[in-house]
Design a protein around this motif. Sequence first.
Motif, PDB file in Angstrom:
ATOM      1  N   LEU A   9     -45.795  -5.800  31.163  1.00  0.00           N
ATOM      2  CA  LEU A   9     -46.133  -4.378  31.048  1.00  0.00           C
ATOM      3  C   LEU A   9     -46.161  -3.947  29.586  1.00  0.00           C
ATOM      4  N   ILE A  10     -45.128  -4.306  28.845  1.00  0.00           N
ATOM      5  CA  ILE A  10     -45.045  -3.920  27.430  1.00  0.00           C
ATOM      6  C   ILE A  10     -46.132  -4.609  26.611  1.00  0.00           C
ATOM      7  N   HIS A  11     -46.355  -5.889  26.834  1.00  0.00           N
ATOM      8  CA  HIS A  11     -47.349  -6.638  26.050  1.00  0.00           C
ATOM      9  C   HIS A  11     -48.775  -6.188  26.345  1.00  0.00           C
ATOM     10  N   ASN A  12     -49.016  -5.634  27.526  1.00  0.00           N
ATOM     11  CA  ASN A  12     -50.373  -5.223  27.909  1.00  0.00           C
ATOM     12  C   ASN A  12     -50.642  -3.732  27.761  1.00  0.00           C
ATOM     13  N   ARG A  13     -49.638  -2.971  27.359  1.00  0.00           N
ATOM     14  CA  ARG A  13     -49.860  -1.541  27.150  1.00  0.00           C
ATOM     15  C   ARG A  13     -50.810  -1.346  25.983  1.00  0.00           C
ATOM     16  N   ARG A  14     -51.831  -0.543  26.178  1.00  0.00           N
ATOM     17  CA  ARG A  14     -52.810  -0.257  25.127  1.00  0.00           C
ATOM     18  C   ARG A  14     -53.110   1.234  25.098  1.00  0.00           C
ATOM     19  N   SER A  15     -53.452   1.716  23.950  1.00  0.00           N
ATOM     20  CA  SER A  15     -54.022   3.059  23.871  1.00  0.00           C
ATOM     21  C   SER A  15     -55.440   2.963  24.420  1.00  0.00           C
ATOM     22  N   VAL A  16     -55.759   3.884  25.296  1.00  0.00           N
ATOM     23  CA  VAL A  16     -57.108   3.991  25.856  1.00  0.00           C
ATOM     24  C   VAL A  16     -57.610   5.363  25.434  1.00  0.00           C
ATOM     25  N   PHE A  17     -58.715   5.390  24.692  1.00  0.00           N
ATOM     26  CA  PHE A  17     -59.204   6.623  24.092  1.00  0.00           C
ATOM     27  C   PHE A  17     -60.202   7.347  24.989  1.00  0.00           C
ATOM     28  N   SER A  18     -60.436   8.614  24.695  1.00  0.00           N
ATOM     29  CA  SER A  18     -61.284   9.466  25.531  1.00  0.00           C
ATOM     30  C   SER A  18     -62.641   8.850  25.834  1.00  0.00           C
ATOM     31  N   LYS A  19     -63.250   8.199  24.856  1.00  0.00           N
ATOM     32  CA  LYS A  19     -64.576   7.619  25.074  1.00  0.00           C
ATOM     33  C   LYS A  19     -64.527   6.481  26.097  1.00  0.00           C
ATOM     34  N   GLN A  20     -63.320   5.996  26.419  1.00  0.00           N
ATOM     35  CA  GLN A  20     -63.147   4.929  27.404  1.00  0.00           C
ATOM     36  C   GLN A  20     -62.820   5.466  28.801  1.00  0.00           C
ATOM     37  N   PHE A  21     -62.600   6.783  28.902  1.00  0.00           N
ATOM     38  CA  PHE A  21     -62.222   7.373  30.183  1.00  0.00           C
ATOM     39  C   PHE A  21     -63.428   7.530  31.099  1.00  0.00           C
ATOM     40  N   ALA A  22     -63.182   7.414  32.392  1.00  0.00           N
ATOM     41  CA  ALA A  22     -64.196   7.693  33.405  1.00  0.00           C
ATOM     42  C   ALA A  22     -64.427   9.204  33.443  1.00  0.00           C
ATOM     43  N   ILE A  23     -65.671   9.601  33.457  1.00  0.00           N
ATOM     44  CA  ILE A  23     -66.022  11.025  33.492  1.00  0.00           C
ATOM     45  C   ILE A  23     -65.982  11.509  34.948  1.00  0.00           C
ATOM     46  N   ASP A  24     -65.512  12.725  35.153  1.00  0.00           N
ATOM     47  CA  ASP A  24     -65.457  13.339  36.482  1.00  0.00           C
ATOM     48  C   ASP A  24     -64.695  12.491  37.491  1.00  0.00           C
ATOM     49  N   ASP A  25     -63.625  11.854  37.041  1.00  0.00           N
ATOM     50  CA  ASP A  25     -62.767  11.048  37.902  1.00  0.00           C
ATOM     51  C   ASP A  25     -61.319  11.340  37.508  1.00  0.00           C
ATOM     52  N   PRO A  26     -60.792  12.492  37.936  1.00  0.00           N
ATOM     53  CA  PRO A  26     -59.459  12.887  37.476  1.00  0.00           C
ATOM     54  C   PRO A  26     -58.337  12.011  38.024  1.00  0.00           C
ATOM     55  N   LYS A 177     -53.034  -7.249  19.560  1.00  0.00           N
ATOM     56  CA  LYS A 177     -52.632  -8.253  18.577  1.00  0.00           C
ATOM     57  C   LYS A 177     -51.392  -7.746  17.852  1.00  0.00           C
ATOM     58  N   ARG A 178     -50.498  -8.626  17.599  1.00  0.00           N
ATOM     59  CA  ARG A 178     -49.326  -8.327  16.782  1.00  0.00           C
ATOM     60  C   ARG A 178     -49.052  -9.543  15.917  1.00  0.00           C
ATOM     61  N   GLY A 179     -48.524  -9.291  14.745  1.00  0.00           N
ATOM     62  CA  GLY A 179     -48.087 -10.389  13.898  1.00  0.00           C
ATOM     63  C   GLY A 179     -46.843 -11.032  14.494  1.00  0.00           C
ATOM     64  N   ALA A 180     -46.499 -12.195  14.006  1.00  0.00           N
ATOM     65  CA  ALA A 180     -45.341 -12.930  14.511  1.00  0.00           C
ATOM     66  C   ALA A 180     -44.055 -12.152  14.254  1.00  0.00           C
ATOM     67  N   ILE A 181     -43.211 -12.069  15.266  1.00  0.00           N
ATOM     68  CA  ILE A 181     -41.933 -11.361  15.130  1.00  0.00           C
ATOM     69  C   ILE A 181     -41.055 -12.013  14.070  1.00  0.00           C
ATOM     70  N   GLU A 182     -41.213 -13.318  13.863  1.00  0.00           N
ATOM     71  CA  GLU A 182     -40.413 -14.028  12.858  1.00  0.00           C
ATOM     72  C   GLU A 182     -40.627 -13.466  11.456  1.00  0.00           C
ATOM     73  N   GLU A 183     -41.777 -12.835  11.216  1.00  0.00           N
ATOM     74  CA  GLU A 183     -42.065 -12.240   9.914  1.00  0.00           C
ATOM     75  C   GLU A 183     -41.365 -10.893   9.722  1.00  0.00           C
ATOM     76  N   LYS A 184     -40.754 -10.383  10.782  1.00  0.00           N
ATOM     77  CA  LYS A 184     -40.183  -9.036  10.753  1.00  0.00           C
ATOM     78  C   LYS A 184     -38.694  -9.003  11.048  1.00  0.00           C
ATOM     79  N   VAL A 185     -38.098 -10.177  11.264  1.00  0.00           N
ATOM     80  CA  VAL A 185     -36.693 -10.230  11.666  1.00  0.00           C
ATOM     81  C   VAL A 185     -35.939 -11.209  10.783  1.00  0.00           C
TER      82      VAL A 185
END
Length: 189
Positions: A9-26, A177-185
Amino acid sequence: MSANWINDLIHNRRSVFSKQFAIDDPVDDVIVQQLLENANWAPTHKLTEPWRFKVYSGDGLKEFTNTHVKAYETLAGERFSEAKLEKIKQPLTCSHMIVVAMKRHESVPFIEEVAAVACAVQNMHLTAQAYGIGAYWSTGGVCLWEGAAQKFGFEADHQLLGFFYVGNVAVPSPKGKRGAIEEKVLWIK
């Protein structure tokens, strides 16, 4: 629930922007209510629960746009741009707009209150992912200006922290995409 499920769930969470939304499908209001309920379970120092939300949908999206336009016109000052105003005036293509604000509690450091609201928004993001709907949090522009929260009907001790767009997905976001965690810890044992 499994560790693999939450990792996916965490690895696949993405921002989905308005231009990607279905129109007239609330998105069903029940799902949006669940986003908000899960936001309410974010960590919060001293249990101040600083998150505040205002939800616009249906014809209410026009009210949001009108309020946003008025806020921009009255607060922009030297930052005013006719092109930006015209962009703000465009009809929203999302299903729901959630205005995110923070109620300030002087007993808690400012950064801790902002962090609590950010955790609440992350809970909304993860819930949207779990339901297969799209969402993104916009934090720029008028959101950063003093007095903006009051333009959206919040009290004087509130600060606007962004707009959370929600919609059904027509065009999925690319794999993240994310950089390697080893570079940040740095482990110190």
